[in-house]
Design an enzyme around this catalytic site. Structure first.
Site, PDB file in Angstrom:
ATOM      1  N   THR A 412      42.476 -60.472 -54.266  1.00  0.00           N
ATOM      2  CA  THR A 412      42.780 -61.651 -55.090  1.00  0.00           C
ATOM      3  C   THR A 412      42.416 -61.403 -56.545  1.00  0.00           C
ATOM      4  O   THR A 412      43.177 -61.736 -57.459  1.00  0.00           O
ATOM      5  CB  THR A 412      42.038 -62.886 -54.552  1.00  0.00           C
ATOM      6  OG1 THR A 412      42.419 -63.124 -53.194  1.00  0.00           O
ATOM      7  CG2 THR A 412      42.378 -64.117 -55.377  1.00  0.00           C
ATOM      8  N   CYS A 571      55.431 -58.500 -33.256  1.00  0.00           N
ATOM      9  CA  CYS A 571      55.603 -59.781 -33.941  1.00  0.00           C
ATOM     10  C   CYS A 571      54.504 -60.765 -33.541  1.00  0.00           C
ATOM     11  O   CYS A 571      54.298 -61.007 -32.345  1.00  0.00           O
ATOM     12  CB  CYS A 571      56.972 -60.379 -33.620  1.00  0.00           C
ATOM     13  SG  CYS A 571      57.222 -62.021 -34.357  1.00  0.00           S
ATOM     14  N   CYS A 606      58.217 -57.176 -39.125  1.00  0.00           N
ATOM     15  CA  CYS A 606      59.433 -56.581 -38.556  1.00  0.00           C
ATOM     16  C   CYS A 606      60.135 -55.671 -39.554  1.00  0.00           C
ATOM     17  O   CYS A 606      60.643 -54.606 -39.192  1.00  0.00           O
ATOM     18  CB  CYS A 606      60.381 -57.683 -38.082  1.00  0.00           C
ATOM     19  SG  CYS A 606      60.796 -58.915 -39.338  1.00  0.00           S
TER      20      CYS A 606
END
Length: 631
Positions: A412, A571, A606
């Site tokens: 961050t 997934c 994916c």
């Protein structure tokens, strides 16, 4: 000002169009609907000028015919100084710094417009997250000051650090590297922090538009980037316009900053067009899976930060877990699994679920309640995988360029810092050169002399060192040597051996073993659809599938025999399935490849892990996807 007002009217109408509103509402749980704000807040200027500007293009609720020519109709356009794609920490930091510079120079007409594909600011943001406050201290010095009435109130100071090596039943204390010393850092929900940053951006004059998915890069006559276009709304699954059809909009800018986060869809296009990776190694990735729990007060130690290595992951798979106590009786915990794992039977989601049954975690979670879930890919390539970040007409900032410090488990602060560096270079370039395509050479130079470059170069060999004959143990030993003695002061830079998709072994490989995972108990561990329901994700069903596979049958013929349903397992949202079919259907495979796009939580796994690289993640309608909470 006329252009700005016209744009405000068009944006207001588009944000409240039937296509966008229906996609936001459809399939949303009632409790989320009550919380869902209007995707864009109309400004006072917008409201005051609506009636006088309706003559430009009046509102209309007349149904449109399914005329494919509508898909090629001219789009509304708006000219701004800078357009920023992505409303995460990097994009918002760049936007705020640009307006700070413009306001300090009394340049009130300098327009900065930020587009965010999520329906609400922060809704697609997911991170651990322990933040190092150096960048936000520089951007907004009073962000955490008790004297600031608008301070961010969700920061929990770190009070202690723990590092453990896990076996199946034990948690063995081990020294943490200096990079993981969290003294002076804060535990936050990055999802909440981004919402707060968006409010600060609007206060300084940034035009913030959530629910607008940039789906196309626009190029000028000289080949440089001249802005982006948002996708059309109200397109049916058959690719034809529905009655709710709304053409996308073009945003032209002299400088376009891409802040899409890890593996951004437009960033991929820009990198390819301008060959930005010509001098860098391929990016490598991990998948981070996260839950937020409410736990019993007696199990809560406010500010405690824990990290682990080892179990449940095998020796040849890089990764680790975290557990952070924050807020009031809240725990953030998760598992990062490197996407270069070789075993096609490994399921990152199932590894995460069984991990919670280890006594190290179960003792904390006992009698608690899981309240949120999410998953997101993250960059692990480090220093050697940073591409060129500037190109004609714009730049890459934040995690889309790959500034995550893997040994530190933080990105961050580097993302925000890169946004500020790009903003400084952009404002100077645009005010010194009043026409033509800009090149942000100053951003490249500033990056190389910044703390980002220094800290990433110092740890550049740690992550690739885990590719060795000893696996995890060898990587730990070499990383310890780097952390305490070498500190990056060596003449070599280790390489990543291959892209993640190429690391997957065939199911028939002698070293591959099937993995049998325990059934979730519904108390500590959960089936995948139960957790997907906690993401608040929603997609309009009647729209083109945003997970693009050119030929589903060809994909199944090529992938299923070799990898035995790898997509089912990589997934984390149950999007991909091989459905059994009787009677020799499915081209003789006995299965049919199926994509449940409505479940997608936009993690991008994916697009990264598919061995044939024939799955392309693209943006669905603006405003769709997960609606994360406290992530």
């Amino acid at each position: 000002m006329a252009t700005a007002r016209r744009a405000s009217l068009v944006l207001f109408r588009r944000a409240n169009s039937p296509a966008l509103l229906s996609s936001s509402i459809r399939r949303s749980p009632l409790h989320l609907l009550r919380q869902r704000p209007t995707p864009i807040t109309a400004t006072a200027t917008t409201i005051n000028t609506l009636q006088s500007l309706q003559s430009l293009r009046p509102f209309s609720s007349t149904p449109r015919f399914r005329n494919e020519s509508l898909l090629h109709a001219e789009r509304e356009s708006d000219q701004v100084d800078v357009v920023i794609v992505g409303g995460g920490p990097a994009g918002l930091s760049a936007a705020i710094r640009l307006k700070q510079l413009a306001n300090a120079s009394n340049n009130a007409d300098f327009r900065v417009l930020l587009l965010e594909k999520a329906g609400d600011m922060g809704a697609h943001i997911l991170s651990g997250a322990v933040i190092e406050p150096s960048a936000i201290n520089e951007l907004l010095p009073d962000w955490n000051s008790p004297d600031n009435p608008s301070r961010f109130e969700g920061a929990t100071p770190v009070t202690s650090d723990r590092m453990r090596f896990l076996t199946k039943s034990r948690a063995i204390p081990m020294p943490g590297p200096p990079q993981m010393n969290n003294h002076g850092n804060f535990i936050v929900s990055l999802n909440e922090m981004v919402k707060w940053l968006a409010e600060r951006a609007e206060e300084v004059g940034v035009e913030v538009y959530p629910g607008f998915a940039a789906s196309e890069v626009l190029y000028g006559p000289d080949g440089g980037v001249m802005g982006v276009a948002t996708n059309d709304l109200g397109v049916g699954r058959d690719g034809k316009p529905k009655p709710s059809f709304e053409r996308g909009m073009e945003f032209h800018a002299r400088c376009t900053l891409f802040a899409e986060g890890c593996h951004g869809s437009l960033t991929k296009q820009v990198i390819k067009k301008f060959d930005l990776r010509r001098d860098s190694q391929p990016q490598t990735y991990g998948l981070g899976l996260k839950e937020v729990w409410e736990i019993k007060p007696e199990n809560f130690i406010k500010g405690q930060v824990s990290h682990t290595l080892g179990w449940p992951l095998p020796n040849n798979t890089y990764g680790g877990s975290w557990m952070y106590h924050f807020g009031e009786n809240k725990v953030s915990l998760g598992l990062v699994v490197s996407l270069d794992y070789p075993n096609p039977y490994l399921s990152p989601y199932s590894e995460f679920q069984r991990m919670k049954h280890h006594p190290f975690f179960s003792s904390v979670l006992a009698n608690g309640k899981c309240i949120s879930y999410g998953a997101r890919a993250l960059n692990e390539g480090g220093f050697q995988s940073i591409p060129k970040v500037s190109f004609p007409g714009g730049a890459l900032i934040g995690d889309t360029a790959g500034f995550l410090n893997v040994p530190k488990i933080k990105g961050t602060h580097t993302s925000m810092k890169s946004g500020m560096l790009a903003a400084n270079a952009t404002y100077t370039a645009l005010t010194e050169k009043t026409s033509g395509t800009v090149m942000l050479y100053a951003y490249e130079d500033a990056l190389r002399s910044s703390t980002i470059w220094k800290e990433l170069k110092q740890v550049r060999n740690m992550r690739p060192s885990f590719h060795n004959p000893l696996g995890l143990i060898g990587g730990i030993l070499y990383s310890g040597l780097e952390a305490y003695i070498l500190k990056g002061r060596v003449p070599w830079t280790l390489k990543h051996p291959s892209p993640d998709h190429a690391a997957t072994l065939p199911a028939s490989h002698p070293s591959v073993r099937k993995i049998s995972y325990p059934k979730p108990d519904g108390v500590l561990s959960f089936d995948i659809l139960t957790n997907v329901s906690r993401t608040g994700t929603n997609h309009e069903e009647d729209q083109p599938v945003h997970l693009r596979v050119k030929d589903w049958k060809a994909h199944a013929r090529r992938e299923f025999p070799k990898f035995d349903g790898l997509e089912n397992r990589f997934c984390p949202a149950g999007v991909y399935e091989y459905v059994e079919e009787d009677g020799g259907k499915g081209d003789g495979l006995g299965v049919r490849f199926q994509i449940n796009a409505q479940n997608c939580i936009h993690c991008k796994t994916c697009d990264i892990k598919a061995p044939s690289q024939d799955i392309e993640w693209s943006t669905p309608q603006g405003g769709e996807g997960p609606k994360y909470y406290l992530t």
